[in-house]
Design an enzyme around this catalytic site. Sequence first.
Site, mmCIF file in Angstrom:
data_model
loop_
_atom_site.group_PDB
_atom_site.id
_atom_site.type_symbol
_atom_site.label_atom_id
_atom_site.label_comp_id
_atom_site.label_asym_id
_atom_site.label_seq_id
_atom_site.Cartn_x
_atom_site.Cartn_y
_atom_site.Cartn_z
ATOM 1 N N GLY A 1 0.025 9.078 9.928
ATOM 2 C CA GLY A 1 0.008 9.126 8.453
ATOM 3 C C GLY A 1 0.302 10.466 7.836
ATOM 4 O O GLY A 1 1.433 10.953 7.869
ATOM 5 N N THR B 1 0.828 -1.214 0.000
ATOM 6 C CA THR B 1 0.000 0.000 0.000
ATOM 7 C C THR B 1 0.862 1.264 0.000
ATOM 8 O O THR B 1 0.706 2.139 -0.857
ATOM 9 C CB THR B 1 -0.911 -0.004 1.253
ATOM 10 O OG1 THR B 1 -1.621 -1.239 1.276
ATOM 11 C CG2 THR B 1 -1.879 1.162 1.248
ATOM 12 N N VAL B 2 1.783 1.353 0.944
ATOM 13 C CA VAL B 2 2.568 2.584 1.102
ATOM 14 C C VAL B 2 3.618 2.719 -0.003
ATOM 15 O O VAL B 2 3.767 3.786 -0.614
ATOM 16 C CB VAL B 2 3.225 2.637 2.505
ATOM 17 C CG1 VAL B 2 4.116 3.860 2.639
ATOM 18 C CG2 VAL B 2 2.153 2.627 3.591
ATOM 19 N N GLY C 1 -12.075 -1.619 4.099
ATOM 20 C CA GLY C 1 -10.607 -1.533 4.019
ATOM 21 C C GLY C 1 -10.000 -0.660 5.097
ATOM 22 O O GLY C 1 -8.806 -0.353 5.054
ATOM 23 N N GLY D 1 -3.474 5.342 5.041
ATOM 24 C CA GLY D 1 -3.908 5.328 3.641
ATOM 25 C C GLY D 1 -2.730 5.541 2.715
ATOM 26 O O GLY D 1 -1.718 6.118 3.103
ATOM 27 N N LYS E 1 6.294 1.979 11.906
ATOM 28 C CA LYS E 1 6.216 2.423 13.311
ATOM 29 C C LYS E 1 6.712 1.377 14.295
ATOM 30 O O LYS E 1 7.329 1.710 15.304
ATOM 31 C CB LYS E 1 4.780 2.841 13.652
ATOM 32 C CG LYS E 1 3.791 1.688 13.738
ATOM 33 C CD LYS E 1 2.397 2.070 13.377
ATOM 34 C CE LYS E 1 2.197 1.889 11.908
ATOM 35 N NZ LYS E 1 0.870 1.766 11.414
ATOM 36 N N LYS F 1 3.026 4.434 18.273
ATOM 37 C CA LYS F 1 3.081 5.819 17.804
ATOM 38 C C LYS F 1 3.309 6.778 18.984
ATOM 39 O O LYS F 1 4.047 7.758 18.859
ATOM 40 C CB LYS F 1 1.784 6.176 17.068
ATOM 41 C CG LYS F 1 1.625 5.396 15.764
ATOM 42 C CD LYS F 1 0.213 5.527 15.238
ATOM 43 C CE LYS F 1 0.003 4.797 13.940
ATOM 44 N NZ LYS F 1 -1.412 4.773 13.538
ATOM 45 N N ASP G 1 -0.988 -0.476 18.111
ATOM 46 C CA ASP G 1 -0.603 0.478 17.066
ATOM 47 C C ASP G 1 -0.472 1.894 17.654
ATOM 48 O O ASP G 1 0.536 2.578 17.432
ATOM 49 C CB ASP G 1 -1.673 0.430 15.964
ATOM 50 C CG ASP G 1 -1.435 1.441 14.869
ATOM 51 O OD1 ASP G 1 -0.627 1.163 13.976
ATOM 52 O OD2 ASP G 1 -2.076 2.513 14.910
HETATM 53 N N1 LIG Z 1 -1.005 1.172 5.137
HETATM 54 C C1 LIG Z 1 -0.981 2.365 5.742
HETATM 55 O O1 LIG Z 1 -1.886 3.171 5.607
HETATM 56 C C2 LIG Z 1 0.206 2.732 6.588
HETATM 57 C C3 LIG Z 1 0.240 3.998 7.192
HETATM 58 C C4 LIG Z 1 1.355 4.380 7.943
HETATM 59 C C5 LIG Z 1 2.394 3.478 8.116
HETATM 60 N N2 LIG Z 1 2.315 2.223 7.556
HETATM 61 C C6 LIG Z 1 3.457 1.320 7.748
HETATM 62 O O2 LIG Z 1 4.098 1.160 6.484
HETATM 63 C C7 LIG Z 1 4.647 -0.154 6.373
HETATM 64 C C8 LIG Z 1 4.085 -0.798 5.097
HETATM 65 O O3 LIG Z 1 2.693 -0.895 5.211
HETATM 66 P P1 LIG Z 1 1.797 -1.371 3.969
HETATM 67 O O4 LIG Z 1 0.400 -1.157 4.382
HETATM 68 O O5 LIG Z 1 2.304 -0.776 2.729
HETATM 69 O O6 LIG Z 1 2.123 -2.945 3.983
HETATM 70 P P2 LIG Z 1 1.810 -3.998 2.823
HETATM 71 O O7 LIG Z 1 0.772 -3.491 1.900
HETATM 72 O O8 LIG Z 1 1.611 -5.301 3.512
HETATM 73 O O9 LIG Z 1 3.179 -4.067 1.992
HETATM 74 C C9 LIG Z 1 4.361 -4.563 2.543
HETATM 75 C C10 LIG Z 1 5.417 -4.624 1.444
HETATM 76 O O10 LIG Z 1 6.644 -5.016 2.048
HETATM 77 C C11 LIG Z 1 7.196 -6.120 1.334
HETATM 78 N N3 LIG Z 1 7.875 -6.952 2.331
HETATM 79 C C12 LIG Z 1 7.379 -7.528 3.445
HETATM 80 N N4 LIG Z 1 8.342 -8.180 4.113
HETATM 81 C C13 LIG Z 1 9.476 -8.010 3.398
HETATM 82 C C14 LIG Z 1 10.810 -8.477 3.544
HETATM 83 N N5 LIG Z 1 11.180 -9.234 4.571
HETATM 84 N N6 LIG Z 1 11.714 -8.117 2.599
HETATM 85 C C15 LIG Z 1 11.367 -7.354 1.544
HETATM 86 N N7 LIG Z 1 10.110 -6.896 1.351
HETATM 87 C C16 LIG Z 1 9.201 -7.231 2.261
HETATM 88 C C17 LIG Z 1 6.024 -6.826 0.706
HETATM 89 O O11 LIG Z 1 6.501 -7.537 -0.422
HETATM 90 P P3 LIG Z 1 5.529 -8.358 -1.432
HETATM 91 O O12 LIG Z 1 4.825 -7.298 -2.212
HETATM 92 O O13 LIG Z 1 6.443 -9.166 -2.242
HETATM 93 O O14 LIG Z 1 4.622 -9.150 -0.547
HETATM 94 C C18 LIG Z 1 5.122 -5.649 0.349
HETATM 95 O O15 LIG Z 1 5.475 -5.124 -0.913
HETATM 96 C C19 LIG Z 1 4.276 -0.891 7.651
HETATM 97 O O16 LIG Z 1 5.370 -0.858 8.530
HETATM 98 C C20 LIG Z 1 3.096 -0.084 8.200
HETATM 99 O O17 LIG Z 1 3.015 -0.142 9.609
HETATM 100 C C21 LIG Z 1 1.250 1.843 6.799
#
Ligand SMILES: NC(=O)c1ccc[n+]([C@@H]2O[C@H](COP(=O)([O-])OP(=O)(O)OC[C@H]3O[C@@H](n4cnc5c(N)ncnc54)[C@H](OP(=O)(O)O)[C@@H]3O)[C@@H](O)[C@H]2O)c1
Length: 423
Positions: A133, A13-14, A186, A301, A104, A204, A200
């Site tokens: 965010g 997502t990010v 979602g 998001g 985080k 933070k 969570d």
């Molecule tokens: N989603 C939000 O709104 C949001 C907001 C603020 C902060 N965050 C933080 O941002 C981070 C990412 O969140 P997300 O929602 O984007 O997660 P996500 O959609 O689950 O994506 C995670 C990504 O990391 C890759 N990945 C996971 N483990 C890995 C590893 N060991 N080596 C290399 N790549 C790896 C995955 O690869 P594959 O694609 O190959 O599976 C995927 O592309 C998290 O720490 C989360 O807490 C998220």
Amino acid sequence: MAPIKAALLGFGTVGQGVYEALKTHREQLQNVLGKEVVIEGILVKDRSKKRELDEHVLITTDFDEILNIDGLEVVFEAIVGEEPGFTYLSRALDKGCHVITANKVMFAKHGRSLLDKAEALGRYVGYEATTAGGTPIIRSISQLLQVNEIHAVEAILNGTSNYILTNMREKGLPFHDVLVSAQELGYAEADPASDIEGHDAFYKLMILSELSFGETPKWEDVERKGITEVTREQISVFKDWGYKVKHLARIRRDRDQFISSVKPVLVDADHPLYGVEDVQNAITVETSLAGKVTVQGAGAGRLPTASAMVEDLTYVLQPQPVTRKKKTEQHADNNSESTDFTTVGEYVVIGSSVSFHGTDDVQILKQEIKEEHVFLLIECQVSTATLLKENPELAVYEVAGKEKNKKVEQEQKDVLLKKVTNL
Ligand SMILES: NC(=O)c1ccc[n+]([C@@H]2O[C@H](COP(=O)([O-])OP(=O)(O)OC[C@H]3O[C@@H](n4cnc5c(N)ncnc54)[C@H](OP(=O)(O)O)[C@@H]3O)[C@@H](O)[C@H]2O)c1
């Protein structure tokens, strides 16, 4: 002019949001930085997934290939969990890169170590996206700290919990029904435990504590509770009494001590976070000169989080403001009268059969019986943690912002505690 070469760790997502934002805001970035920013490599876990990327972009599961990109300047990290994110960012700093993270869980644990390493190496660590965010809270606090002391931080840091509580109140629905609709929309993960159990928001809050005070309380000393025990019946009585339940992450520094919790708390219309609804996040910072400053916005998001990371990038080539003060540098001037005074607060206490022996010191301000539960609004001097320890069968909610300093001698305190815990 040669472009700024960057890499992305994670393309979920990010990560995808960052990739998109760099493309859609290319011109704006070029105007600010004087150079184009180009993603040269992306690290993923599963190389076989189909991804829409420019042809030149290296996609790999091997972090060494990322580090070996010639002239790499910036590493964005958006993967999940403490490791391997921490190791990768440490190595990227050692290699001379600036790093920008959204992670985080990793940053709450290892942020100080990364910041120290970066300082020693003259590099930059951006972590705006780890907390609330798209809101610019990290930069706002950093800026305030140039002159102000921070006395306290009070915040809604988890959009999922805020969405659930808002919709339980507005639609009169039970917790589980709203959780399911949050998952369908979602807003909540398939495994929502980290959001609804308060983990969570806790991570933070620890990041905000490190930034604001240069340290955190011992993690095990922070009272942490999620929203799973809040019922629609409770919410309906709170509504009648003029309160909303909010999941608040709070930390106050009183001389050498922290008072800190992450839990559902009641707020009335005078409270700065009363109007923060649905998936919104908001943070109120209590400062020595500027008074209370509140920042509100999208807590998560794809694009709001990407915005925070790309905004961080614009700081990479600029001189950095001081972002922390060590404990010894802080003035211990807030609550200077607290040695002689004790804090008296308001609580709503709910039980199936509550008998209460009120006195002038422990006052019942309001009461109501609803569906065989007794609701009491009381004023007393002990904490929710103490009340619950002595009376685990009761539900206890603190009313935020109703604390008053009253002079109470130690003997009286002991009597009070006994009376309150005899509820
Ligand atoms: N989603 C939000 O709104 C949001 C907001 C603020 C902060 N965050 C933080 O941002 C981070 C990412 O969140 P997300 O929602 O984007 O997660 P996500 O959609 O689950 O994506 C995670 C990504 O990391 C890759 N990945 C996971 N483990 C890995 C590893 N060991 N080596 C290399 N790549 C790896 C995955 O690869 P594959 O694609 O190959 O599976 C995927 O592309 C998290 O720490 C989360 O807490 C998220």
